[in-house]
Design a protein around this motif. Structure first.
Motif, PDB file in Angstrom:
ATOM      1  N   TYR A   1       0.835  -1.202   0.000  1.00 27.69           N
ATOM      2  CA  TYR A   1       0.000   0.000   0.000  1.00 27.69           C
ATOM      3  C   TYR A   1       0.871   1.254   0.000  1.00 27.69           C
ATOM      4  O   TYR A   1       0.611   2.212  -0.739  1.00 27.69           O
ATOM      5  CB  TYR A   1      -0.910  -0.026   1.230  1.00 27.69           C
ATOM      6  N   ARG A   2       1.933   1.246   0.828  1.00 28.70           N
ATOM      7  CA  ARG A   2       2.830   2.413   0.880  1.00 28.70           C
ATOM      8  C   ARG A   2       3.650   2.550  -0.409  1.00 28.70           C
ATOM      9  O   ARG A   2       3.961   3.666  -0.837  1.00 28.70           O
ATOM     10  CB  ARG A   2       3.765   2.288   2.093  1.00 28.70           C
TER      11      ARG A   2
ATOM     12  N   GLU B   1      -5.363   5.101   8.980  1.00 23.55           N
ATOM     13  CA  GLU B   1      -4.799   5.482   7.675  1.00 23.55           C
ATOM     14  C   GLU B   1      -3.658   6.482   7.860  1.00 23.55           C
ATOM     15  O   GLU B   1      -2.649   6.447   7.149  1.00 23.55           O
ATOM     16  CB  GLU B   1      -5.897   6.076   6.791  1.00 23.55           C
TER      17      GLU B   1
ATOM     18  N   ASP C   1       2.588   1.929  -3.362  1.00 20.22           N
ATOM     19  CA  ASP C   1       1.730   2.613  -4.339  1.00 20.22           C
ATOM     20  C   ASP C   1       1.707   4.119  -4.105  1.00 20.22           C
ATOM     21  O   ASP C   1       1.385   4.893  -5.014  1.00 20.22           O
ATOM     22  CB  ASP C   1       0.300   2.056  -4.262  1.00 20.22           C
TER      23      ASP C   1
ATOM     24  N   CYS D   1      -0.069   5.597   6.356  1.00 26.41           N
ATOM     25  CA  CYS D   1       0.436   6.508   5.315  1.00 26.41           C
ATOM     26  C   CYS D   1       1.381   7.562   5.897  1.00 26.41           C
ATOM     27  O   CYS D   1       1.549   8.647   5.296  1.00 26.41           O
ATOM     28  CB  CYS D   1      -0.734   7.194   4.618  1.00 26.41           C
TER      29      CYS D   1
ATOM     30  N   LEU E   1      -8.290   0.633   7.103  1.00 29.75           N
ATOM     31  CA  LEU E   1      -8.071   1.808   6.255  1.00 29.75           C
ATOM     32  C   LEU E   1      -9.261   2.762   6.262  1.00 29.75           C
ATOM     33  O   LEU E   1      -9.127   3.935   5.894  1.00 29.75           O
ATOM     34  CB  LEU E   1      -7.773   1.376   4.810  1.00 29.75           C
TER      35      LEU E   1
END
Length: 661
Positions: free
Chosen positions: A541-542, A621, A544, A625, A615
């Motif tokens: 996820y990070r 989140e 991306d 992130c 998320l």
């Protein structure tokens, strides 16, 4: 591999004895004479050893000898070197270890074999699973006289390949250990059916109750050879309880075989008598319940709108008295305290019964086996199980039927202390609330207690022996006085009437309660697996977002005490260990750095689903992130196991970074 001389001579002796036992020498002489007649008569040519071995092999004598010779090797070594490869369509995470069962020759057993299924038309278009592909599976759960069994999962198909056998002891927990073996006449009086529950598990691990069936096994008592084959048509559940979902081919065999069988007329007469006896008891109770309801309505016309529930439909659409859904249930050594029992019930999944189309709520109270096997159910199922467990712990417990906010029907559990204390137990969360009634006649200046519970109205309460209808002027919970001996406040049902249709009351259509099973989940292994999967999901996820990911293993480990404390608080209501956790985090986070943590709780073990849920929280989140200088991420997973393979999964995401603003 060379053997020591004494072992070699011992092996030769064993082989020699086996050859003598099978009369191999005599058979070789016959083959030799036959071969000489056929092949050497014309031209007296020489017969070689190869010709003789070829002749023995053609007649299958060598194969017979090899089959009879059994060599015992080190079991562990064999398992290590000759372990079969897993199935291609699905992987059973923990393949069952098949153990030899010690059969007591003084006991009577029923061997139930499931020999495949057919006509599961919902899976007519099910594609063949590719090698290595995980697919949906069927699992069959059985319960008979305090014994529970579970089949190996098989891929869902129009004709599922069930190939399982279950050895059921017939007089388990009914007769003494020194009693003689039961004969056909005694077994005819054992009216417990074999309860079969079919569960479907999809590729995400989500379970669905497909069918619940009560198998009448006593037809085997008339079988001459002690074997009978039955085609069992399974019907759906809830709104589909009249629709066929498939057929199972079942073979029943009695061990040891009966010396004397019964005639089919005697068996059918016994079945008819049992049905008539049960039907008469249920008819008499229905007549009594109608009379009780008429009397209840005459007290006050508004009683017609109160939630007084005397009967409820089970998963097969059968109307049963609500008192039959509750029974004292002891969990053995699986649960230690009533609060731990409440925690266990709360981690079983909550799901409303499926309803086709719009409209109100589907009526379905599950039998206990169906609820436990599916590992989820509605609030009524949770309340019935919690009440049964609390009764097993010796408390005076009742199931309460009423409403929550906005008039939503709801059930919860109530216990009456010996000192008069009334405690409400919310079966879906495990929370407990002390009830202090408000006296509406008090002057305005008297401070009234503020109720913390979410319940608004209460119509009736019941357990396995008692049923009370609320006949107080108001059915608001906060105004209710729970003096159950005062018939002006609570209208009771006859205890004798309830006892007549609830066990132990002789012949009954109410299924017996199964014992709880210990968890098969390895908490440490499962925790580690989920944690590894979450690390991969966070890193991807990070990535991306063009962010690098550096994990801090030490910080991850420091999160463990917090997760243990959260579960302890949920179970006991006591918070402990917070000071040590805060101190360890302060030491791990350098000056000028910021620490953020986000704990979350689940009752499933699907890492991808859990990550998607996390998320949705802006706090989580923000951690996942996180941008900044010297960002270090941490995640810790802790799985707490409970009976029936239920589990509480705690996840905590954390980060530390240097504050540059």
């Amino acid at each position: 591999m060379s053997l020591p001389p004494e072992k070699a001579s011992e092996l030769k002796q064993i082989i020699h004895q086996q050859l003598l036992k099978m009369d191999v020498h005599g058979r070789i002489r016959e083959v030799l004479a036959e071969t000489i007649r056929e092949e050497l008569a014309p031209e007296h040519q020489q017969l070689s050893t190869e010709d003789l071995i070829k002749a023995l092999r053609q007649r299958g004598i060598i194969d017979d000898v090899m089959k009879e010779l059994k060599f015992v090797t080190d079991v562990k070594e064999t398992e290590r070197t000759l372990a079969p490869k897993p199935s291609t369509h699905f992987v059973d995470r923990e393949p069952p270890v098949l153990k030899k069962t010690n059969i007591d020759p003084t006991r009577r057993y029923l061997y139930l074999q499931v020999l495949g299924g057919k006509a599961f038309l919902d899976h007519l278009q099910e594609p063949e699973p590719l090698p290595g592909q995980i697919c949906s599976t069927f699992t069959l759960c059985l319960y008979f006289r305090n014994q529970r069994f579970r089949s190996k999962p098989v891929p869902c198909a129009c004709e599922p390949d069930f190939q399982d056998g279950f050895l059921l002891e017939i007089h388990k927990d009914s007769l003494g250990d020194a009693s003689k073996m039961v004969d056909a006449t005694t077994m005819l009086s054992i009216c417990d059916p074999v309860h079969m529950v079919l569960i479907k598990t999809d590729t995400f691990g989500v379970t669905t109750l497909v069918a619940s069936y009560f198998l009448e096994w006593r037809s085997i008592l008339a079988a001459e050879n002690g074997i009978t084959n039955v085609a069992v048509e399974l019907l759906g559940v809830g709104t589909e309880s009249k629709v066929s979902v498939g057929v199972l081919n079942i073979r029943l065999e009695m061990y040891p075989h009966l010396n004397k069988t019964l005639s089919s007329e005697i068996i059918s007469t016994q079945f008819t008598l049992e049905r008539q006896k049960t039907a008469e008891k249920e008819r008499l109770f229905l007549v009594y319940a109608k009379q009780w309801w008429r009397e209840y309505l005459q007290i006050r016309p508004t009683h017609n709108t109160r939630l007084v529930k005397i009967f409820a439909q089970d998963e097969n659409g059968v109307n049963r008295p609500v008192c039959s859904y509750v029974r004292p249930l002891r969990a053995g050594r699986l649960l230690d305290t009533p609060r731990q029992a409440a925690r266990f019930v709360s981690v079983l999944g909550h799901e409303r019964a499926a309803l086709i189309g719009g409209g109100g709520k589907q009526e379905q109270w599950c039998t206990l086996l169906a609820f436990l096997c599916a590992n989820k159910g509605d609030c009524e199922d949770h309340a019935n199980l919690l009440c049964s467990l609390l009764l097993g712990f010796g408390l005076e417990a009742f199931v309460c039927v009423g409403t929550k906010a906005k008039g939503v029907p709801h059930t919860w559990v109530m216990t009456c202390g010996s000192d008069g204390t009334i405690t409400f137990w919310e079966s879906l969360t495990g929370h407990r609330y002390i009830h202090r009634p408000i006296n509406p006649d008090d002057p305005p200046l008297v401070e009234q207690p503020k109720p913390l519970y979410p319940y608004r109205t209460i119509g009736c309460i019941f357990n396995h022996q008692k049923f009370f209808g609320n006949c107080q002027p108001s059915d608001a919970v906060e105004l209710c006085v729970f003096d159950l001996h005062d018939e002006s406040k609570w209208k009771p049902m006859s205890g004798e009437a309830i006892k007549s249709i609830c066990p132990p009351g002789g012949a009954s259509s109410v299924p017996p309660f199964p014992p709880l099973c210990a968890s098969t989940i390895d908490a440490a292994v499962t925790s580690n697996e989920i944690e590894v999967q979450l690390r991969i999901l966070v890193s991807e996820y990070r990535k991306d977002l063009d962010l690098s990911t550096v994990w801090d293993d030490h910080l991850s480990y420091l999160l463990s005490p917090a997760l243990a404390a959260y579960e302890l608080e949920r179970t006991t209501g006591v918070s402990a260990g917070n000071e040590e956790f805060q101190d360890s985090v302060r030491r791990a986070v350098p000056d000028g750095h910021t620490f953020k943590g986000f704990p979350i709780h689940f009752v499933h073990r699907n890492a991808r689903r859990a990550f998607a849920t996390c998320l949705r929280s802006p706090f989580c989140e923000e951690i996942i992130c996180c941008r900044g200088d010297q960002v270090r991420l941490a995640v810790r997973v802790r799985v707490f196991t409970y009976p029936e393979s239920a589990c509480a999964v705690w996840i905590m995401f954390a980060c530390k970074y240097r504050s540059v603003l």
